[in-house]
Motif scaffolding. Sequence first.
Motif, PDB file in Angstrom:
ATOM      1  N   THR A  80      10.671  -1.420 -11.928  1.00 34.65           N
ATOM      2  CA  THR A  80      11.324  -1.211 -10.634  1.00 34.65           C
ATOM      3  C   THR A  80      11.641  -2.527  -9.951  1.00 34.65           C
ATOM      4  OG1 THR A  80      10.181   0.906 -10.355  1.00 34.65           O
ATOM      5  CG2 THR A  80      11.079  -0.120  -8.381  1.00 34.65           C
ATOM      6  N   LEU A  81      10.684  -3.465  -9.964  1.00 31.19           N
ATOM      7  CA  LEU A  81      10.914  -4.757  -9.323  1.00 31.19           C
ATOM      8  C   LEU A  81      11.962  -5.580 -10.060  1.00 31.19           C
ATOM      9  CD1 LEU A  81       7.257  -5.778  -8.376  1.00 31.19           C
ATOM     10  CD2 LEU A  81       9.018  -4.791  -6.913  1.00 31.19           C
ATOM     11  N   THR A  82      12.002  -5.469 -11.394  1.00 34.23           N
ATOM     12  CA  THR A  82      13.030  -6.172 -12.153  1.00 34.23           C
ATOM     13  C   THR A  82      14.418  -5.652 -11.810  1.00 34.23           C
ATOM     14  OG1 THR A  82      11.467  -6.526 -13.977  1.00 34.23           O
ATOM     15  CG2 THR A  82      13.806  -6.773 -14.468  1.00 34.23           C
ATOM     16  N   THR A  83      14.548  -4.329 -11.725  1.00 35.28           N
ATOM     17  CA  THR A  83      15.823  -3.745 -11.331  1.00 35.28           C
ATOM     18  C   THR A  83      16.188  -4.119  -9.905  1.00 35.28           C
ATOM     19  OG1 THR A  83      15.368  -1.857 -12.788  1.00 35.28           O
ATOM     20  CG2 THR A  83      17.101  -1.578 -11.141  1.00 35.28           C
ATOM     21  N   LEU A  84      15.207  -4.136  -9.018  1.00 32.71           N
ATOM     22  CA  LEU A  84      15.452  -4.519  -7.621  1.00 32.71           C
ATOM     23  C   LEU A  84      15.938  -5.960  -7.526  1.00 32.71           C
ATOM     24  CD1 LEU A  84      15.125  -3.699  -4.605  1.00 32.71           C
ATOM     25  CD2 LEU A  84      12.808  -4.615  -4.728  1.00 32.71           C
ATOM     26  N   TYR A  85      15.341  -6.831  -8.323  1.00 32.01           N
ATOM     27  CA  TYR A  85      15.743  -8.240  -8.295  1.00 32.01           C
ATOM     28  C   TYR A  85      17.152  -8.419  -8.862  1.00 32.01           C
ATOM     29  CZ  TYR A  85      15.608 -13.282  -9.090  1.00 32.01           C
ATOM     30  OH  TYR A  85      15.891 -14.624  -9.081  1.00 32.01           O
ATOM     31  N   ALA A  86      17.450  -7.723  -9.952  1.00 32.38           N
ATOM     32  CA  ALA A  86      18.748  -7.908 -10.608  1.00 32.38           C
ATOM     33  C   ALA A  86      19.891  -7.306  -9.810  1.00 32.38           C
ATOM     34  CB  ALA A  86      18.703  -7.299 -12.012  1.00 32.38           C
ATOM     35  N   GLU A  87      19.672  -6.168  -9.177  1.00 34.04           N
ATOM     36  CA  GLU A  87      20.765  -5.447  -8.527  1.00 34.04           C
ATOM     37  C   GLU A  87      20.930  -5.787  -7.047  1.00 34.04           C
ATOM     38  OE1 GLU A  87      20.464  -1.280  -9.116  1.00 34.04           O
ATOM     39  OE2 GLU A  87      20.567  -1.394 -11.310  1.00 34.04           O
ATOM     40  N   LEU A 105       0.819  -1.215   0.000  1.00 34.47           N
ATOM     41  CA  LEU A 105       0.000   0.000   0.000  1.00 34.47           C
ATOM     42  C   LEU A 105       0.849   1.259   0.000  1.00 34.47           C
ATOM     43  CD1 LEU A 105      -2.797  -0.961   2.555  1.00 34.47           C
ATOM     44  CD2 LEU A 105      -3.021  -0.786   0.092  1.00 34.47           C
ATOM     45  N   GLY A 106       1.938   1.241   0.761  1.00 39.46           N
ATOM     46  CA  GLY A 106       2.679   2.470   0.968  1.00 39.46           C
ATOM     47  C   GLY A 106       3.838   2.721   0.040  1.00 39.46           C
ATOM     48  N   MET A 107       4.295   1.711  -0.691  1.00 34.47           N
ATOM     49  CA  MET A 107       5.481   1.876  -1.520  1.00 34.47           C
ATOM     50  C   MET A 107       5.234   1.486  -2.977  1.00 34.47           C
ATOM     51  SD  MET A 107       8.406   0.392   1.077  1.00 34.47           S
ATOM     52  CE  MET A 107       9.730   0.887  -0.020  1.00 34.47           C
ATOM     53  N   SER A 108       3.978   1.481  -3.408  1.00 36.02           N
ATOM     54  CA  SER A 108       3.666   1.086  -4.776  1.00 36.02           C
ATOM     55  C   SER A 108       2.542   1.958  -5.315  1.00 36.02           C
ATOM     56  CB  SER A 108       3.271  -0.397  -4.831  1.00 36.02           C
ATOM     57  OG  SER A 108       2.023  -0.600  -4.196  1.00 36.02           O
ATOM     58  N   ALA A 109       2.093   1.603  -6.503  1.00 33.84           N
ATOM     59  CA  ALA A 109       1.036   2.356  -7.173  1.00 33.84           C
ATOM     60  C   ALA A 109      -0.358   1.922  -6.749  1.00 33.84           C
ATOM     61  CB  ALA A 109       1.181   2.190  -8.693  1.00 33.84           C
ATOM     62  N   PHE A 110      -0.464   1.013  -5.792  1.00 33.48           N
ATOM     63  CA  PHE A 110      -1.767   0.436  -5.452  1.00 33.48           C
ATOM     64  C   PHE A 110      -2.736   1.475  -4.921  1.00 33.48           C
ATOM     65  CE2 PHE A 110      -4.682  -1.666  -2.504  1.00 33.48           C
ATOM     66  CZ  PHE A 110      -5.204  -2.666  -3.309  1.00 33.48           C
ATOM     67  N   VAL A 121      16.939   1.759  -5.234  1.00 34.95           N
ATOM     68  CA  VAL A 121      16.021   1.511  -6.357  1.00 34.95           C
ATOM     69  C   VAL A 121      14.612   1.973  -6.007  1.00 34.95           C
ATOM     70  CG1 VAL A 121      14.957  -0.288  -7.775  1.00 34.95           C
ATOM     71  CG2 VAL A 121      17.399  -0.394  -7.254  1.00 34.95           C
ATOM     72  N   MET A 122      14.152   1.647  -4.797  1.00 34.48           N
ATOM     73  CA  MET A 122      12.813   2.051  -4.398  1.00 34.48           C
ATOM     74  C   MET A 122      12.715   3.564  -4.238  1.00 34.48           C
ATOM     75  SD  MET A 122      10.948  -0.547  -4.455  1.00 34.48           S
ATOM     76  CE  MET A 122       9.533   0.400  -3.920  1.00 34.48           C
ATOM     77  N   LYS A 123      13.757   4.188  -3.727  1.00 31.38           N
ATOM     78  CA  LYS A 123      13.739   5.650  -3.592  1.00 31.38           C
ATOM     79  C   LYS A 123      13.621   6.331  -4.950  1.00 31.38           C
ATOM     80  CE  LYS A 123      16.164   6.364   0.797  1.00 31.38           C
ATOM     81  NZ  LYS A 123      17.365   6.934   1.441  1.00 31.38           N
ATOM     82  N   VAL A 178      17.304  11.389   1.080  1.00 35.78           N
ATOM     83  CA  VAL A 178      16.044  11.524   1.824  1.00 35.78           C
ATOM     84  C   VAL A 178      15.717  10.200   2.498  1.00 35.78           C
ATOM     85  CG1 VAL A 178      13.602  12.115   1.655  1.00 35.78           C
ATOM     86  CG2 VAL A 178      15.261  13.214   0.136  1.00 35.78           C
ATOM     87  N   PRO A 179      15.513  10.176   3.797  1.00 28.87           N
ATOM     88  CA  PRO A 179      15.198   8.910   4.477  1.00 28.87           C
ATOM     89  C   PRO A 179      13.775   8.456   4.177  1.00 28.87           C
ATOM     90  CG  PRO A 179      15.101  10.737   6.022  1.00 28.87           C
ATOM     91  CD  PRO A 179      15.615  11.307   4.732  1.00 28.87           C
ATOM     92  N   PHE A 180      13.547   7.159   4.335  1.00 28.18           N
ATOM     93  CA  PHE A 180      12.224   6.603   4.088  1.00 28.18           C
ATOM     94  C   PHE A 180      11.192   7.167   5.059  1.00 28.18           C
ATOM     95  CE2 PHE A 180      14.537   3.231   1.797  1.00 28.18           C
ATOM     96  CZ  PHE A 180      13.747   3.161   0.649  1.00 28.18           C
ATOM     97  N   SER A 181      11.622   7.535   6.252  1.00 32.26           N
ATOM     98  CA  SER A 181      10.676   8.099   7.225  1.00 32.26           C
ATOM     99  C   SER A 181      10.080   9.415   6.750  1.00 32.26           C
ATOM    100  CB  SER A 181      11.389   8.315   8.566  1.00 32.26           C
ATOM    101  OG  SER A 181      12.502   9.201   8.408  1.00 32.26           O
ATOM    102  N   THR A 182      10.767  10.125   5.885  1.00 32.57           N
ATOM    103  CA  THR A 182      10.249  11.361   5.297  1.00 32.57           C
ATOM    104  C   THR A 182       9.632  11.114   3.926  1.00 32.57           C
ATOM    105  OG1 THR A 182      11.922  12.675   6.449  1.00 32.57           O
ATOM    106  CG2 THR A 182      10.866  13.696   4.548  1.00 32.57           C
TER     107      THR A 182
END
Length: 247
Positions: free
Chosen positions: A105-112, A60-65, A134-136, A166-170
């Motif tokens: 994004t997920l493909t890059t996350l998996y590969a790297e 919910l919080g880190m995707s396009a959902f 990658v997620m940032k 920028v931290p994830f908390s922000t």
Amino acid sequence: MIARTALVAAGAGLIAAAPALAQGLPAITLTQGAGGTSYSLSLQILVLMTALTVLPSLVLGMSAFTRIIIVLSILRQALGTQQTPPNQVLIALALFLTFFVMQPTLTTLYAEALSPFLDGQLAAEPALERGGAVMKEFLIANTRSNDLLMFTDLSGAGPYAEPKDVPFSTLLPAFMTSELKTAFQIGFLLFLPFLVIDMVIASILMALGMMMLSPMLVSLPFKLLLFVLVDGWALTVGSLAATYGGG
């Protein structure tokens, strides 16, 4: 692979937080009888089960959902079809469309990050740093600068030299706020043509003296006809996917 990547990536952060997990430290050990039969519950399993409980919040919080499900819900309300399509169908459509948007994004996350970590080529901490970067990149690309600046000022930790600092908390609350604003803007634009149809039908019924007839009931077939003629579902889904430039 994308669904597996999302699941394992959610657990990777929690697994890395616990020391010496690679050795499978037993969390619970039970010895029975004189033979000393023992039953142990690996700490990795506990962390994985904890990750499964956190996974919905990450989706919910880190995707396009969030943006997708809100727009689809507003569209259903604008059509006036009550519970059609049902919630299960909307959620399934939103999930599959989320995977489609997040695929690069997920493909890059998996590969790297994830694949080198699972193959033992990369330690947990560097893998987390790569995955976080990658997620940032995706989150910042789809976050309004005003929202990001607002939460940066509220935290009192900025300004930051680069977006990756920028931290994830922000970043996460700024991303969620930006998603809500964008979703309601898209929903407003979707609502307008159906609102015009309702107003026209209500004016016609009032002019004909049919005060007891519900305008919503009469306008429903016309709204469905308009939506089908313009291929509304394809336009809506395609437009939602096109709004993400950082995927």
